[in-house]
Design an enzyme around this catalytic site. Sequence first.
Site, short mmCIF file in Angstrom:
data_model
loop_
_atom_site.label_atom_id
_atom_site.label_comp_id
_atom_site.label_asym_id
_atom_site.label_seq_id
_atom_site.Cartn_x
_atom_site.Cartn_y
_atom_site.Cartn_z
N GLU A 1 7.74 54.59 36.75
CA GLU A 1 7.67 54.53 35.33
C GLU A 1 6.24 54.14 34.76
OE1 GLU A 1 12.51 53.71 35.19
OE2 GLU A 1 10.91 52.21 34.61
N ARG B 1 0.76 52.55 30.97
CA ARG B 1 -0.52 52.23 30.37
C ARG B 1 -1.36 52.78 31.49
NH1 ARG B 1 0.52 47.26 30.07
NH2 ARG B 1 0.82 46.96 27.71
N TYR C 1 -0.26 52.21 23.91
CA TYR C 1 0.23 51.03 23.20
C TYR C 1 -0.91 50.54 22.01
CZ TYR C 1 3.20 50.24 27.28
OH TYR C 1 4.08 50.47 28.14
N ARG D 1 -1.85 44.28 18.88
CA ARG D 1 -1.70 43.47 20.11
C ARG D 1 -3.03 42.59 20.11
NH1 ARG D 1 1.79 46.31 24.58
NH2 ARG D 1 3.88 45.59 24.04
N GLY E 1 4.15 49.33 35.33
CA GLY E 1 3.40 48.00 35.11
C GLY E 1 1.97 47.83 35.83
N CYS F 1 -5.60 43.02 4.95
CA CYS F 1 -5.71 41.97 3.74
C CYS F 1 -5.22 40.87 4.46
CB CYS F 1 -5.25 42.22 2.47
SG CYS F 1 -5.90 43.34 1.55
#
Length: 442
Positions: A282, A285, A386, A321, A244, A357
């Site tokens: 863990e 990112r 990601y 995202r 995180g 599109c």
Amino acid sequence: MQSAASRRDAAVRAAVGQGIVGEGRPVAGLLDVTGIRQAAAGLREAFAQVGAVDALHAFAVKAAPLVPVLRLLADEGLGAEVASPGELAVARAAGVPADRIVVDSPAKTTAELREALASGLAVNADNPQELARLDALVAALPGPVPPLGLRINPQVGAGSIGALSTATATSKFGVGLRDPGAREWVVRAYAERPWLTRVHAHTGSQGCPLELLAEGVRAVYELAEEINAAAGERRVRTVDIGGGLPVNFASDEVDPTHHAYARLLARTVPGLFDGRYGLVTEFGRSLLAKSGVILARVEYAKTAGGRRIAVTHAGAQVASRTVFDPGSWPLRVAAYDAVGRPRTGAPVVQDVAGPCCFAGDLVATGRPLPPLEAGDHVALLDTGAYYFAHHYAYNTLPRPGVYGYVCDEQGVRFAPVRPPQSLDELVAENGAGHAAGLSALR
Ligand SMILES: *Cc1c(COP(=O)(O)O)cnc(C)c1O
């Protein structure tokens, strides 16, 4: 030593020069191998410096589920945190040893649990029902029981991105520690199970301040202490603190660093680092994001209603995202010319659009950039996690190729990470083998 930005510029120039990106392959992902190695070494060093000697750093595979990336990280001493059978298969294909794999899938089937236990993989159960399945499987296990834990939701609150905040009162993950009766249930669950030796919490991802993450770790550490006091022995041996660490998407600066977070944890929860507990992390990112770029050709430069638009080959298929939630996921865009040199010229405000599109397929809006022209290139920065590894199959656009690079005296050298998806593969994936299947149903 070259900076990450100068390595990136050199890699873009070489990728265009060598045809890694060109007319037939208008978009690719590029990974800075030196940057990835530095991030992995920095993570290990950061926790070693605060006294975490017995630490497993399990890379969150979902951030970049690419076999050569996992192999590179394993070479650097890291393991793998997996959340699905596919991620587990990728980790295995990379050669990550079983004792460095942590299985955190939110919806593990009994078959997956059985296989994980038989293979000696660490597993964190999400909820009481899963723990009950483990009870039965552990009782029937012929060999040694691998490290098993329970995921705790410390319910310490949300960060700025709701979808990535896993420690709200009502998050779908883990056992909510502050729910009525939950703490007592958890302490009892450990007291009754000598094989339940880990606690796990992953408080959130991008958008969570470090202090919030540290509060989540404090909550599970205190829980571990309470469990061990109640059990009268060191029942919980390892605390898995999740990942995180947020990433700075606004500049090339790495901020916050793994070092800063490790120091904050050591101040907040000194007991976690006094040698009594093993540690699992863990991170995803923070290990990969800053070492990746999406490089795409500008196909057209146009205006509409006074709005200047560069139509490129990087849109929602590689930056989902950002396209769907641009407020939460703004990306820097770097402009390069037709041969891959940084584009110069007084910035003008423009939008950078993708190839999909739908009108909202924009990776940047109202952005001052040197005026982009057809044949130029754009690089979407900090997209190593990601992004290009998370293809969205809209418009049947192919998964782009991914290439790793190093820069040295000989120039820039590339190694393939993943080939671009071919049209034949796309057609096969979309049912070519069953072309007459529906017509035959009458
Ligand atoms: C996603 C996830 C991670 C990694 O999060 P990052 O923000 O990429 O560091 C770690 N652990 C669990 C359980 C996760 O779901």
